[in-house]
Design an enzyme around this catalytic site. Sequence first.
Site, PDB file in Angstrom:
ATOM      1  N   SER A  34       1.114  -0.907   0.157  1.00  9.44           N
ATOM      2  CA  SER A  34      -0.046  -0.273   0.241  1.00  9.44           C
ATOM      3  C   SER A  34       0.675   1.240  -0.298  1.00  9.44           C
ATOM      4  O   SER A  34       0.956   2.419  -1.455  1.00  9.44           O
ATOM      5  CB  SER A  34      -1.025  -0.048   0.925  1.00  9.44           C
ATOM      6  OG  SER A  34      -0.587  -0.865   2.642  1.00  9.44           O
ATOM      7  N   TYR A 142      -2.192   8.837  15.987  1.00  7.96           N
ATOM      8  CA  TYR A 142      -0.393   7.778  15.074  1.00  7.96           C
ATOM      9  C   TYR A 142      -0.218   7.135  16.593  1.00  7.96           C
ATOM     10  O   TYR A 142       0.203   6.549  17.049  1.00  7.96           O
ATOM     11  CB  TYR A 142       0.216   8.495  14.280  1.00  7.96           C
ATOM     12  CG  TYR A 142       1.891   7.706  14.125  1.00  7.96           C
ATOM     13  CD1 TYR A 142       1.915   6.479  13.399  1.00  7.96           C
ATOM     14  CD2 TYR A 142       2.834   8.098  14.675  1.00  7.96           C
ATOM     15  CE1 TYR A 142       2.673   5.978  12.952  1.00  7.96           C
ATOM     16  CE2 TYR A 142       3.671   7.841  14.546  1.00  7.96           C
ATOM     17  CZ  TYR A 142       3.895   6.565  13.977  1.00  7.96           C
ATOM     18  OH  TYR A 142       4.984   5.621  13.932  1.00  7.96           O
ATOM     19  N   PHE A 169      13.336   7.655  16.703  1.00  9.44           N
ATOM     20  CA  PHE A 169      13.167   8.884  16.262  1.00  9.44           C
ATOM     21  C   PHE A 169      13.445  10.225  15.328  1.00  9.44           C
ATOM     22  O   PHE A 169      12.249   8.547  14.485  1.00  9.44           O
ATOM     23  CB  PHE A 169      13.939   9.622  17.412  1.00  9.44           C
ATOM     24  CG  PHE A 169      14.193   9.761  19.316  1.00  9.44           C
ATOM     25  CD1 PHE A 169      13.698   7.993  19.859  1.00  9.44           C
ATOM     26  CD2 PHE A 169      13.707  11.024  19.653  1.00  9.44           C
ATOM     27  CE1 PHE A 169      13.096   8.272  20.590  1.00  9.44           C
ATOM     28  CE2 PHE A 169      13.535  10.716  20.730  1.00  9.44           C
ATOM     29  CZ  PHE A 169      13.297   9.214  21.784  1.00  9.44           C
ATOM     30  N   PHE A 204       8.771  25.592   9.871  1.00  8.20           N
ATOM     31  CA  PHE A 204       8.228  25.438  10.812  1.00  8.20           C
ATOM     32  C   PHE A 204       8.225  26.537  12.049  1.00  8.20           C
ATOM     33  O   PHE A 204       8.553  25.056  12.974  1.00  8.20           O
ATOM     34  CB  PHE A 204       6.733  24.682  10.384  1.00  8.20           C
ATOM     35  CG  PHE A 204       6.314  24.167   9.568  1.00  8.20           C
ATOM     36  CD1 PHE A 204       6.000  24.951   8.303  1.00  8.20           C
ATOM     37  CD2 PHE A 204       6.499  22.577   9.107  1.00  8.20           C
ATOM     38  CE1 PHE A 204       5.361  24.148   7.399  1.00  8.20           C
ATOM     39  CE2 PHE A 204       6.470  22.470   7.807  1.00  8.20           C
ATOM     40  CZ  PHE A 204       5.155  22.812   6.703  1.00  8.20           C
TER      41      PHE A 204
HETATM   42  C1  WQD Z   1      10.300  17.555  12.237  1.00  9.22           C
HETATM   43  C2  WQD Z   1      11.016  19.255  12.006  1.00  9.22           C
HETATM   44  C3  WQD Z   1       9.168  20.638  12.052  1.00  9.22           C
HETATM   45  C4  WQD Z   1       8.849  19.775   7.349  1.00  9.22           C
HETATM   46  C5  WQD Z   1       7.372  12.432  13.109  1.00  9.22           C
HETATM   47  C6  WQD Z   1       6.479  11.892  13.702  1.00  9.22           C
HETATM   48  C7  WQD Z   1       7.534  11.212  14.656  1.00  9.22           C
HETATM   49  C8  WQD Z   1       8.433  10.224  13.729  1.00  9.22           C
HETATM   50  C9  WQD Z   1       9.253  10.956  12.807  1.00  9.22           C
HETATM   51  C10 WQD Z   1       6.944   8.554  12.366  1.00  9.22           C
HETATM   52  C11 WQD Z   1      10.052  19.427  12.911  1.00  9.22           C
HETATM   53  C12 WQD Z   1      10.282  20.300  11.506  1.00  9.22           C
HETATM   54  C13 WQD Z   1       8.948  19.190   8.799  1.00  9.22           C
HETATM   55  C14 WQD Z   1       9.235  21.382   6.619  1.00  9.22           C
HETATM   56  C15 WQD Z   1       9.825  22.030   8.796  1.00  9.22           C
HETATM   57  N1  WQD Z   1       7.040   9.489  12.635  1.00  9.22           N
HETATM   58  N2  WQD Z   1       9.318  21.135   9.776  1.00  9.22           N
HETATM   59  N3  WQD Z   1       9.730  22.374   7.682  1.00  9.22           N
HETATM   60  O1  WQD Z   1       6.948  15.916  13.449  1.00  9.22           O
HETATM   61  O2  WQD Z   1       9.516  15.607  14.466  1.00  9.22           O
HETATM   62  O3  WQD Z   1       8.418  13.123  14.025  1.00  9.22           O
HETATM   63  O4  WQD Z   1       8.095  12.092  12.401  1.00  9.22           O
HETATM   64  O5  WQD Z   1       7.185   7.493  14.094  1.00  9.22           O
HETATM   65  O6  WQD Z   1       6.122  10.800  15.082  1.00  9.22           O
HETATM   66  O7  WQD Z   1       5.813  12.614  14.846  1.00  9.22           O
HETATM   67  O8  WQD Z   1       9.189  14.957  12.575  1.00  9.22           O
HETATM   68  O9  WQD Z   1       9.595  15.602   9.690  1.00  9.22           O
HETATM   69  O10 WQD Z   1       7.483  16.456   9.803  1.00  9.22           O
HETATM   70  O11 WQD Z   1       9.772  17.149  11.484  1.00  9.22           O
HETATM   71  O12 WQD Z   1      10.205  23.212   9.860  1.00  9.22           O
HETATM   72  O13 WQD Z   1       8.419  21.310   5.933  1.00  9.22           O
HETATM   73  O14 WQD Z   1      10.943  19.586  11.065  1.00  9.22           O
HETATM   74  O15 WQD Z   1       7.708  21.594  11.872  1.00  9.22           O
HETATM   75  O16 WQD Z   1       9.633  20.706  13.405  1.00  9.22           O
HETATM   76  P1  WQD Z   1       8.187  14.989  13.767  1.00  9.22           P
HETATM   77  P2  WQD Z   1       9.379  16.285  10.459  1.00  9.22           P
END
Ligand code: WQD
Length: 317
Positions: A34, A142, A169, A204
Site C-alpha cells: 500500500s 498515530y 526518533f 515551521f
Molecule cells: C521535523 C521538524 C517540523 C517539514 C514525525 C512523527 C514521528 C516520527 C517522525 C514516525 C519539525 C519541521 C518539517 C517542513 C519544517 N514518525 N519541519 N518544515 O514531526 O518531528 O516527527 O516523523 O514514527 O512520530 O511525529 O517529523 O519530519 O515532520 O518534522 O520546518 O517542511 O521539521 O515542524 O519541527 P516530526 P517531521
Amino acid sequence: MKLLLTGGAGYIGSHVAALAEREGHSVTIVDDLSTGIANRIPRPVVDINLASTESVERLSRLMRETEFDAVIHLAARKQVGQSVEIPEQYFLDNIGGLANLLLAMREHDVKKLVFSSSAATYGMPTLDLVDEDYPGVPINPYGQTKLAGEWMVKNAAAWGLRGVNLRYFNVAGSESKKLADTAELNLIPIAIAQLKRGEQPIVFGTDYPTPDGSCIRDYVHVEDLAKAHLMAVGYLDRPVQEFATFNVGTGQGASVLEVLEELREASGIEFEEVLADRRPGDPPRLVANTNRIEKMLGFKASFGLKEIVKSAWDAAN
Ligand code: WQD
C-alpha cells in the site's frame, strides 16, 4: 535465523531486510504494497493486509511452511496528520494488524517479536533527553496506536511472547538510491524534493524556546536503525530480558535550521529558507536518552547529521 519481516518493502523495512540478509539471515517479507515499493527488494513479497479478516489464516499458512525464529513488525500507517483525519483507519490497521499477527504467532508458537514503535508515544515531553520511563502521553492517534501496540506486546508475555518495542526518533538517510525515502512526509525528504523543484524549504516556527528558535529533533540514520532491529532480535535470544522498550536515536539534537544548513552543504545549492508559522502539535524539542539501548543492546549510532543529510541527498539525485 529465519525472520518474518512485515512492512519489508517500505523505506525502513527494506533497509532492515538488506542488513538482515547481509548478516546471513533468511528473510520472508510480508507487505501489502500500500505504501511499500516492490522493487526495493530483490524477491517477491507475500502480499497480506494484516488488518484484513483473512490475515490470521494467511499468516498461519506462512508459519506452517516456515518455522520462524522471530518476527520484525513494521507494517503500519505512519502519517501523523492523516491519523488525525482518519483515526479509525489507524486503529484498524495498526492495532488490528498487530492483533492478527499476535494471534498467528501464538497459534504457531513464534515467541519473539520486535515491534516498530515511535517517539510519538511521548507526546510533548519536557525533558532535554527523554528516557523510556518518561510518562508520555501521545497527542495524536498515530502515537496512540503505537503506545497501545506496546501494551499489546507487553500483554502477550502472558503466553510467553518476548517482545521489544523500538521507539524510533526522526529516521532519515539512505544506504542507496534504490532504498531512498521517496515519500515527502518528513523534513529532510520534503526539503530535498522542494530544492529539486527549484522551491525553497520552509521552516515551521522560529520562535520556539531553542537556541535558534526552530524545533530540535534527534535524527537517526536508517542504517543505524536497521542495525538496532537486528541487535534487538539478538537481545530476545538472551534467557532474560530486563527491558522491553528502547529509544533508537543518537542522543544529539539538531534544529530545523541546522538540518537545512547541512542540506545547503550537501546539495551545493545556496537557498534561502522560508520562515513560516509554527505547525500545530510540534514539541519544541524531542531528543532521545540513549543510555538504555547502549547498555542493554550495545547499540550506538555510527552516523551523524552530516552523513544522514548527505546520504539522503545522494540517494535522491
Ligand atoms: C521535523 C521538524 C517540523 C517539514 C514525525 C512523527 C514521528 C516520527 C517522525 C514516525 C519539525 C519541521 C518539517 C517542513 C519544517 N514518525 N519541519 N518544515 O514531526 O518531528 O516527527 O516523523 O514514527 O512520530 O511525529 O517529523 O519530519 O515532520 O518534522 O520546518 O517542511 O521539521 O515542524 O519541527 P516530526 P517531521
